[in-house]
Design a protein around this motif. Structure first.
Motif, PDB file in Angstrom:
ATOM      1  N   MET A  68       0.839  -1.210   0.000  1.00  0.00           N
ATOM      2  CA  MET A  68       0.000   0.000   0.000  1.00  0.00           C
ATOM      3  C   MET A  68       0.870   1.256   0.000  1.00  0.00           C
ATOM      4  O   MET A  68       0.587   2.232  -0.719  1.00  0.00           O
ATOM      5  N   LEU A  69       1.933   1.233   0.806  1.00  0.00           N
ATOM      6  CA  LEU A  69       2.855   2.375   0.869  1.00  0.00           C
ATOM      7  C   LEU A  69       3.545   2.582  -0.472  1.00  0.00           C
ATOM      8  O   LEU A  69       3.707   3.717  -0.931  1.00  0.00           O
ATOM      9  N   ALA A  70       3.942   1.488  -1.123  1.00  0.00           N
ATOM     10  CA  ALA A  70       4.624   1.580  -2.419  1.00  0.00           C
ATOM     11  C   ALA A  70       3.712   2.180  -3.478  1.00  0.00           C
ATOM     12  O   ALA A  70       4.127   3.051  -4.262  1.00  0.00           O
ATOM     13  N   ILE A  71       2.454   1.741  -3.520  1.00  0.00           N
ATOM     14  CA  ILE A  71       1.499   2.286  -4.497  1.00  0.00           C
ATOM     15  C   ILE A  71       1.265   3.771  -4.240  1.00  0.00           C
ATOM     16  O   ILE A  71       1.237   4.588  -5.176  1.00  0.00           O
ATOM     17  N   THR A  72       1.113   4.131  -2.969  1.00  0.00           N
ATOM     18  CA  THR A  72       0.917   5.544  -2.605  1.00  0.00           C
ATOM     19  C   THR A  72       2.104   6.381  -3.039  1.00  0.00           C
ATOM     20  O   THR A  72       1.945   7.476  -3.589  1.00  0.00           O
ATOM     21  N   ASP A  73       3.312   5.878  -2.810  1.00  0.00           N
ATOM     22  CA  ASP A  73       4.518   6.622  -3.191  1.00  0.00           C
ATOM     23  C   ASP A  73       4.633   6.768  -4.703  1.00  0.00           C
ATOM     24  O   ASP A  73       5.084   7.815  -5.201  1.00  0.00           O
ATOM     25  N   LEU A  74       4.245   5.735  -5.441  1.00  0.00           N
ATOM     26  CA  LEU A  74       4.285   5.819  -6.908  1.00  0.00           C
ATOM     27  C   LEU A  74       3.347   6.897  -7.423  1.00  0.00           C
ATOM     28  O   LEU A  74       3.718   7.706  -8.287  1.00  0.00           O
ATOM     29  N   CYS A 109      -4.277  14.223  -1.162  1.00  0.00           N
ATOM     30  CA  CYS A 109      -5.013  12.991  -0.878  1.00  0.00           C
ATOM     31  C   CYS A 109      -4.052  11.852  -0.564  1.00  0.00           C
ATOM     32  O   CYS A 109      -4.214  11.140   0.446  1.00  0.00           O
ATOM     33  N   PHE A 110      -3.024  11.694  -1.389  1.00  0.00           N
ATOM     34  CA  PHE A 110      -2.099  10.582  -1.178  1.00  0.00           C
ATOM     35  C   PHE A 110      -1.114  10.857  -0.045  1.00  0.00           C
ATOM     36  O   PHE A 110      -0.588   9.909   0.551  1.00  0.00           O
ATOM     37  N   ALA A 112      -2.212  12.268   2.718  1.00  0.00           N
ATOM     38  CA  ALA A 112      -3.055  11.836   3.836  1.00  0.00           C
ATOM     39  C   ALA A 112      -3.115  10.311   3.918  1.00  0.00           C
ATOM     40  O   ALA A 112      -3.090   9.736   5.011  1.00  0.00           O
ATOM     41  N   MET A 113      -3.188   9.654   2.754  1.00  0.00           N
ATOM     42  CA  MET A 113      -3.188   8.192   2.750  1.00  0.00           C
ATOM     43  C   MET A 113      -1.872   7.647   3.292  1.00  0.00           C
ATOM     44  O   MET A 113      -1.866   6.678   4.063  1.00  0.00           O
ATOM     45  N   GLU A 114      -0.766   8.245   2.901  1.00  0.00           N
ATOM     46  CA  GLU A 114       0.540   7.763   3.376  1.00  0.00           C
ATOM     47  C   GLU A 114       0.640   7.880   4.890  1.00  0.00           C
ATOM     48  O   GLU A 114       1.162   6.985   5.559  1.00  0.00           O
ATOM     49  N   SER A 115       0.122   8.971   5.430  1.00  0.00           N
ATOM     50  CA  SER A 115       0.108   9.141   6.878  1.00  0.00           C
ATOM     51  C   SER A 115      -0.705   8.029   7.539  1.00  0.00           C
ATOM     52  O   SER A 115      -0.287   7.450   8.553  1.00  0.00           O
ATOM     53  N   GLY A 116      -1.859   7.710   6.960  1.00  0.00           N
ATOM     54  CA  GLY A 116      -2.692   6.636   7.488  1.00  0.00           C
ATOM     55  C   GLY A 116      -2.014   5.278   7.405  1.00  0.00           C
ATOM     56  O   GLY A 116      -2.152   4.434   8.309  1.00  0.00           O
ATOM     57  N   ILE A 117      -1.259   5.044   6.314  1.00  0.00           N
ATOM     58  CA  ILE A 117      -0.548   3.770   6.168  1.00  0.00           C
ATOM     59  C   ILE A 117       0.559   3.641   7.221  1.00  0.00           C
ATOM     60  O   ILE A 117       0.777   2.555   7.769  1.00  0.00           O
ATOM     61  N   PHE A 118       1.239   4.751   7.522  1.00  0.00           N
ATOM     62  CA  PHE A 118       2.256   4.717   8.586  1.00  0.00           C
ATOM     63  C   PHE A 118       1.625   4.334   9.927  1.00  0.00           C
ATOM     64  O   PHE A 118       2.220   3.608  10.727  1.00  0.00           O
ATOM     65  N   VAL A 119       0.408   4.834  10.181  1.00  0.00           N
ATOM     66  CA  VAL A 119      -0.302   4.464  11.410  1.00  0.00           C
ATOM     67  C   VAL A 119      -0.603   2.968  11.400  1.00  0.00           C
ATOM     68  O   VAL A 119      -0.391   2.269  12.416  1.00  0.00           O
ATOM     69  N   ALA A 120      -1.096   2.455  10.271  1.00  0.00           N
ATOM     70  CA  ALA A 120      -1.416   1.028  10.167  1.00  0.00           C
ATOM     71  C   ALA A 120      -0.169   0.171  10.361  1.00  0.00           C
ATOM     72  O   ALA A 120      -0.215  -0.873  11.043  1.00  0.00           O
ATOM     73  N   MET A 121       0.956   0.606   9.787  1.00  0.00           N
ATOM     74  CA  MET A 121       2.197  -0.153   9.934  1.00  0.00           C
ATOM     75  C   MET A 121       2.701  -0.113  11.375  1.00  0.00           C
ATOM     76  O   MET A 121       3.227  -1.115  11.884  1.00  0.00           O
TER      77      MET A 121
END
Length: 315
Positions: A68-74, A109-110, A112-121
Protein backbone atom coordinates in the motif's frame (compact mmCIF):
# COMPACT_ATOMS: atom_id res chain seq x y z
CA UNK A 1 5.84 39.37 -17.69
CA UNK A 2 2.95 39.45 -20.09
CA UNK A 3 -0.12 41.59 -19.45
CA UNK A 4 -2.34 38.53 -19.68
CA UNK A 5 -0.95 37.34 -16.36
CA UNK A 6 -2.04 40.56 -14.64
CA UNK A 7 -5.52 41.02 -16.02
CA UNK A 8 -8.60 40.66 -13.86
CA UNK A 9 -10.28 37.28 -14.01
CA UNK A 10 -12.37 35.13 -11.75
CA UNK A 11 -11.59 31.70 -13.21
CA UNK A 12 -8.23 31.52 -14.98
CA UNK A 13 -7.98 28.96 -17.74
CA UNK A 14 -4.33 28.29 -16.89
CA UNK A 15 -1.83 28.81 -14.11
CA UNK A 16 1.87 29.51 -14.60
CA UNK A 17 4.28 27.47 -12.44
CA UNK A 18 7.56 29.31 -11.89
CA UNK A 19 9.55 26.35 -10.60
CA UNK A 20 11.92 27.46 -7.82
CA UNK A 21 11.81 31.29 -7.71
CA UNK A 22 15.25 32.86 -7.66
CA UNK A 23 16.97 29.68 -8.80
CA UNK A 24 15.77 29.62 -12.41
CA UNK A 25 19.36 29.63 -13.70
CA UNK A 26 20.07 26.44 -11.75
CA UNK A 27 16.93 24.56 -12.80
CA UNK A 28 18.83 22.21 -15.12
CA UNK A 29 21.32 21.31 -12.37
CA UNK A 30 18.58 20.91 -9.76
CA UNK A 31 16.75 18.56 -12.12
CA UNK A 32 19.60 16.01 -11.98
CA UNK A 33 19.13 14.93 -8.32
CA UNK A 34 15.36 15.30 -8.69
CA UNK A 35 15.33 12.97 -11.70
CA UNK A 36 17.67 10.50 -9.96
CA UNK A 37 15.42 10.39 -6.88
CA UNK A 38 12.35 9.89 -9.06
CA UNK A 39 13.95 6.98 -10.95
CA UNK A 40 15.02 5.34 -7.66
CA UNK A 41 11.51 5.81 -6.26
CA UNK A 42 9.85 4.27 -9.33
CA UNK A 43 12.23 1.31 -9.58
CA UNK A 44 12.36 0.68 -5.84
CA UNK A 45 8.61 0.69 -5.32
CA UNK A 46 7.91 -1.46 -8.37
CA UNK A 47 10.51 -3.97 -7.15
CA UNK A 48 8.81 -4.10 -3.74
CA UNK A 49 5.43 -4.77 -5.40
CA UNK A 50 6.91 -7.44 -7.68
CA UNK A 51 8.74 -9.28 -4.88
CA UNK A 52 5.76 -9.31 -2.52
CA UNK A 53 3.43 -10.48 -5.31
CA UNK A 54 5.70 -13.32 -6.46
CA UNK A 55 6.83 -14.56 -3.04
CA UNK A 56 4.03 -16.42 -1.18
CA UNK A 57 5.92 -16.29 2.13
CA UNK A 58 5.58 -12.49 2.08
CA UNK A 59 1.77 -12.58 1.91
CA UNK A 60 1.50 -11.20 5.44
CA UNK A 61 -0.01 -8.01 6.93
CA UNK A 62 3.33 -6.18 7.22
CA UNK A 63 4.06 -6.67 3.50
CA UNK A 64 0.51 -5.87 2.44
CA UNK A 65 0.88 -2.51 4.20
CA UNK A 66 4.27 -2.11 2.53
CA UNK A 67 2.62 -2.64 -0.87
CA UNK A 68 0.00 0.00 0.00
CA UNK A 69 2.85 2.37 0.87
CA UNK A 70 4.62 1.58 -2.42
CA UNK A 71 1.50 2.29 -4.50
CA UNK A 72 0.92 5.54 -2.60
CA UNK A 73 4.52 6.62 -3.19
CA UNK A 74 4.29 5.82 -6.91
CA UNK A 75 1.16 7.95 -7.33
CA UNK A 76 2.50 10.74 -5.14
CA UNK A 77 5.81 11.12 -6.95
CA UNK A 78 4.28 10.68 -10.42
CA UNK A 79 1.63 13.34 -9.75
CA UNK A 80 4.34 16.00 -9.38
CA UNK A 81 7.74 15.05 -10.81
CA UNK A 82 6.93 14.77 -14.55
CA UNK A 83 5.51 18.30 -14.56
CA UNK A 84 8.36 19.61 -12.39
CA UNK A 85 10.97 18.13 -14.73
CA UNK A 86 9.15 19.57 -17.77
CA UNK A 87 9.51 23.01 -16.15
CA UNK A 88 13.22 22.46 -15.57
CA UNK A 89 14.03 20.94 -18.96
CA UNK A 90 11.54 22.44 -21.44
CA UNK A 91 10.36 25.60 -19.65
CA UNK A 92 6.83 24.15 -19.86
CA UNK A 93 5.29 26.29 -17.12
CA UNK A 94 1.60 26.35 -18.07
CA UNK A 95 -0.89 24.07 -16.36
CA UNK A 96 -4.62 23.98 -17.04
CA UNK A 97 -6.82 25.19 -14.17
CA UNK A 98 -8.63 21.84 -13.90
CA UNK A 99 -5.34 19.94 -14.16
CA UNK A 100 -3.95 22.12 -11.37
CA UNK A 101 -6.92 21.28 -9.14
CA UNK A 102 -6.52 17.57 -9.98
CA UNK A 103 -2.82 17.68 -9.13
CA UNK A 104 -3.58 19.54 -5.90
CA UNK A 105 -6.12 16.89 -4.91
CA UNK A 106 -3.90 13.91 -5.74
CA UNK A 107 -0.91 15.35 -3.87
CA UNK A 108 -2.75 16.04 -0.62
CA UNK A 109 -5.01 12.99 -0.88
CA UNK A 110 -2.10 10.58 -1.18
CA UNK A 111 -0.10 12.42 1.48
CA UNK A 112 -3.06 11.84 3.84
CA UNK A 113 -3.19 8.19 2.75
CA UNK A 114 0.54 7.76 3.38
CA UNK A 115 0.11 9.14 6.88
CA UNK A 116 -2.69 6.64 7.49
CA UNK A 117 -0.55 3.77 6.17
CA UNK A 118 2.26 4.72 8.59
CA UNK A 119 -0.30 4.46 11.41
CA UNK A 120 -1.42 1.03 10.17
CA UNK A 121 2.20 -0.15 9.93
CA UNK A 122 2.93 1.13 13.45
CA UNK A 123 -0.11 -0.75 14.74
CA UNK A 124 1.02 -3.91 12.93
CA UNK A 125 4.50 -3.67 14.52
CA UNK A 126 2.95 -2.97 17.93
CA UNK A 127 0.80 -6.10 17.78
CA UNK A 128 3.65 -8.23 16.34
CA UNK A 129 6.13 -7.22 19.05
CA UNK A 130 3.94 -6.58 22.11
CA UNK A 131 1.25 -9.23 21.47
CA UNK A 132 2.87 -11.76 19.10
CA UNK A 133 0.47 -14.60 19.97
CA UNK A 134 -2.53 -12.50 18.94
CA UNK A 135 -1.03 -11.10 15.74
CA UNK A 136 -2.38 -13.73 13.36
CA UNK A 137 -5.87 -13.60 14.86
CA UNK A 138 -6.10 -9.79 15.07
CA UNK A 139 -4.63 -8.89 11.67
CA UNK A 140 -6.31 -11.33 9.32
CA UNK A 141 -6.50 -10.64 5.58
CA UNK A 142 -10.08 -9.24 5.79
CA UNK A 143 -9.01 -6.91 8.62
CA UNK A 144 -5.99 -5.71 6.62
CA UNK A 145 -8.27 -5.07 3.61
CA UNK A 146 -10.70 -3.08 5.78
CA UNK A 147 -7.83 -1.01 7.21
CA UNK A 148 -6.61 -0.29 3.66
CA UNK A 149 -10.08 0.77 2.53
CA UNK A 150 -10.46 2.97 5.62
CA UNK A 151 -7.13 4.69 4.84
CA UNK A 152 -8.19 5.33 1.22
CA UNK A 153 -11.66 6.53 2.23
CA UNK A 154 -10.30 8.86 4.93
CA UNK A 155 -7.74 10.45 2.60
CA UNK A 156 -10.20 10.83 -0.28
CA UNK A 157 -12.98 12.41 1.81
CA UNK A 158 -10.77 14.67 3.95
CA UNK A 159 -9.06 16.29 0.96
CA UNK A 160 -12.21 16.57 -1.18
CA UNK A 161 -13.01 20.12 0.12
CA UNK A 162 -9.60 21.40 -1.08
CA UNK A 163 -10.35 21.60 -4.84
CA UNK A 164 -13.99 22.61 -4.30
CA UNK A 165 -12.98 25.56 -2.10
CA UNK A 166 -10.14 26.55 -4.45
CA UNK A 167 -12.50 26.51 -7.45
CA UNK A 168 -15.01 28.89 -5.84
CA UNK A 169 -12.52 31.71 -5.08
CA UNK A 170 -12.12 34.60 -7.54
CA UNK A 171 -8.57 35.09 -8.88
CA UNK A 172 -8.05 38.73 -9.80
CA UNK A 173 -4.38 39.28 -8.89
CA UNK A 174 -2.26 36.92 -10.97
CA UNK A 175 -2.23 33.37 -12.23
CA UNK A 176 1.46 32.87 -11.48
CA UNK A 177 2.23 30.23 -8.83
CA UNK A 178 5.76 30.57 -7.36
CA UNK A 179 6.12 26.82 -7.00
CA UNK A 180 6.96 23.63 -8.90
CA UNK A 181 3.47 22.18 -8.47
CA UNK A 182 -0.05 23.18 -7.42
CA UNK A 183 0.35 23.16 -3.66
CA UNK A 184 -2.88 23.98 -1.80
CA UNK A 185 -1.89 27.12 0.10
CA UNK A 186 0.25 28.39 -2.81
CA UNK A 187 -2.88 28.39 -5.00
CA UNK A 188 -5.17 29.78 -2.27
CA UNK A 189 -2.83 32.76 -1.79
CA UNK A 190 -3.60 33.90 -5.34
CA UNK A 191 -7.29 34.43 -4.57
CA UNK A 192 -8.61 37.95 -3.99
CA UNK A 193 -11.20 36.98 -1.39
CA UNK A 194 -11.38 35.95 2.23
CA UNK A 195 -9.86 32.46 2.08
CA UNK A 196 -9.82 31.84 5.83
CA UNK A 197 -12.09 28.79 5.37
CA UNK A 198 -9.43 27.11 3.21
CA UNK A 199 -6.66 28.11 5.62
CA UNK A 200 -8.48 26.87 8.71
CA UNK A 201 -9.49 23.63 7.05
CA UNK A 202 -5.90 23.10 5.91
CA UNK A 203 -4.73 23.59 9.51
CA UNK A 204 -7.36 21.11 10.68
CA UNK A 205 -5.98 18.50 8.26
CA UNK A 206 -2.40 19.21 9.37
CA UNK A 207 -3.00 19.12 13.13
CA UNK A 208 -6.29 17.26 13.52
CA UNK A 209 -5.42 14.43 11.15
CA UNK A 210 -1.66 14.14 10.73
CA UNK A 211 -1.14 15.39 14.28
CA UNK A 212 -3.32 12.59 15.64
CA UNK A 213 -1.54 10.12 13.36
CA UNK A 214 1.81 11.22 14.80
CA UNK A 215 0.51 10.83 18.36
CA UNK A 216 -0.75 7.32 17.61
CA UNK A 217 2.58 6.38 16.00
CA UNK A 218 4.50 7.84 18.96
CA UNK A 219 2.38 5.86 21.45
CA UNK A 220 2.81 2.65 19.41
CA UNK A 221 6.59 2.99 19.17
CA UNK A 222 6.85 3.91 22.86
CA UNK A 223 5.16 0.61 23.69
CA UNK A 224 7.35 -1.19 21.15
CA UNK A 225 10.54 0.26 22.66
CA UNK A 226 9.42 -0.76 26.14
CA UNK A 227 8.91 -4.31 24.88
CA UNK A 228 12.30 -4.27 23.13
CA UNK A 229 14.20 -3.18 26.25
CA UNK A 230 12.59 -6.00 28.19
CA UNK A 231 14.02 -8.63 25.81
CA UNK A 232 16.38 -11.03 27.59
CA UNK A 233 19.45 -10.87 25.31
CA UNK A 234 21.48 -7.92 24.08
CA UNK A 235 21.63 -9.24 20.51
CA UNK A 236 17.82 -9.43 20.32
CA UNK A 237 17.51 -5.89 21.66
CA UNK A 238 20.06 -4.51 19.18
CA UNK A 239 18.40 -6.30 16.24
CA UNK A 240 14.94 -5.01 17.16
CA UNK A 241 16.29 -1.50 17.82
CA UNK A 242 18.00 -1.45 14.40
CA UNK A 243 14.73 -2.29 12.67
CA UNK A 244 12.69 0.23 14.68
CA UNK A 245 15.23 3.03 14.27
CA UNK A 246 15.20 2.68 10.47
CA UNK A 247 11.38 2.71 10.47
CA UNK A 248 11.35 5.81 12.69
CA UNK A 249 13.78 7.55 10.30
CA UNK A 250 11.35 6.95 7.42
CA UNK A 251 8.46 8.29 9.50
CA UNK A 252 10.40 11.42 10.54
CA UNK A 253 11.50 12.01 6.93
CA UNK A 254 7.80 12.10 6.01
CA UNK A 255 6.35 14.20 8.86
CA UNK A 256 9.03 16.81 9.66
CA UNK A 257 9.38 18.39 6.16
CA UNK A 258 5.58 18.21 5.78
CA UNK A 259 4.91 20.12 9.00
CA UNK A 260 7.65 22.63 8.16
CA UNK A 261 6.22 23.17 4.67
CA UNK A 262 2.64 23.64 5.92
CA UNK A 263 3.56 26.05 8.71
CA UNK A 264 6.07 28.19 6.77
CA UNK A 265 3.55 28.66 3.96
CA UNK A 266 1.20 30.24 6.51
CA UNK A 267 3.48 31.86 9.07
CA UNK A 268 7.06 31.77 7.78
CA UNK A 269 7.13 35.22 6.21
CA UNK A 270 10.90 35.51 6.77
CA UNK A 271 11.72 32.16 5.20
CA UNK A 272 13.16 32.61 1.66
CA UNK A 273 10.66 31.45 -0.94
CA UNK A 274 13.15 29.25 -2.78
CA UNK A 275 14.00 27.45 0.48
CA UNK A 276 10.33 26.79 1.16
CA UNK A 277 9.77 25.40 -2.35
CA UNK A 278 12.82 23.15 -2.02
CA UNK A 279 11.53 21.79 1.30
CA UNK A 280 8.10 21.18 -0.25
CA UNK A 281 9.79 19.17 -3.02
CA UNK A 282 11.87 17.23 -0.50
CA UNK A 283 8.63 16.40 1.30
CA UNK A 284 7.21 14.80 -1.85
CA UNK A 285 10.42 13.33 -3.31
CA UNK A 286 12.48 11.91 -0.46
CA UNK A 287 9.97 9.58 1.29
CA UNK A 288 9.05 7.69 -1.94
CA UNK A 289 12.77 7.20 -2.55
CA UNK A 290 13.67 6.24 1.03
CA UNK A 291 10.74 3.95 1.83
CA UNK A 292 11.73 1.09 -0.55
CA UNK A 293 15.29 1.25 0.81
CA UNK A 294 14.36 1.37 4.50
CA UNK A 295 11.39 -0.99 4.45
CA UNK A 296 12.65 -3.14 1.60
CA UNK A 297 16.42 -3.51 1.53
CA UNK A 298 16.64 -3.53 5.35
CA UNK A 299 13.93 -6.20 5.63
CA UNK A 300 15.65 -9.58 5.63
CA UNK A 301 12.93 -11.48 3.74
CA UNK A 302 12.75 -8.94 0.90
CA UNK A 303 16.53 -8.57 0.75
CA UNK A 304 17.09 -12.33 0.47
CA UNK A 305 14.36 -12.65 -2.20
CA UNK A 306 15.95 -9.79 -4.16
CA UNK A 307 19.39 -11.42 -3.95
CA UNK A 308 17.94 -14.73 -5.15
CA UNK A 309 16.27 -12.95 -8.04
CA UNK A 310 19.51 -11.34 -9.26
CA UNK A 311 21.57 -14.47 -8.57
CA UNK A 312 19.13 -16.54 -10.61
CA UNK A 313 19.33 -14.05 -13.47
CA UNK A 314 23.10 -14.05 -13.24
CA UNK A 315 23.26 -17.82 -13.66
Amino acid sequence: MSDSNKTDFTNPSIFILLGIPGLEAAHVWISIPFCAMYVIAILGNFIILFIVKTEPSLHQPMYYFLCMLAITDLVLSTSTLPKTLSIYWFNSREIDFSACLSQLYFIHCFLAMESGIFVAMAFDRYVAICHPLRHSTLLTNPVVAKIGLAVVFRGSILILPYPFLVRQWPYCRTNIIPHTHCEHIAVVKLACADTSVSSYYGLFVVFGVRGLDMIFIAVSYTQILRAIFSLPTKDARLKALGTCSSHLCAILAFYIPGLFSSLTHRYGHNVPLHFHVLIANVYILVPPMLNPIIYGVRTKQIRSRLLRLFTHKGT
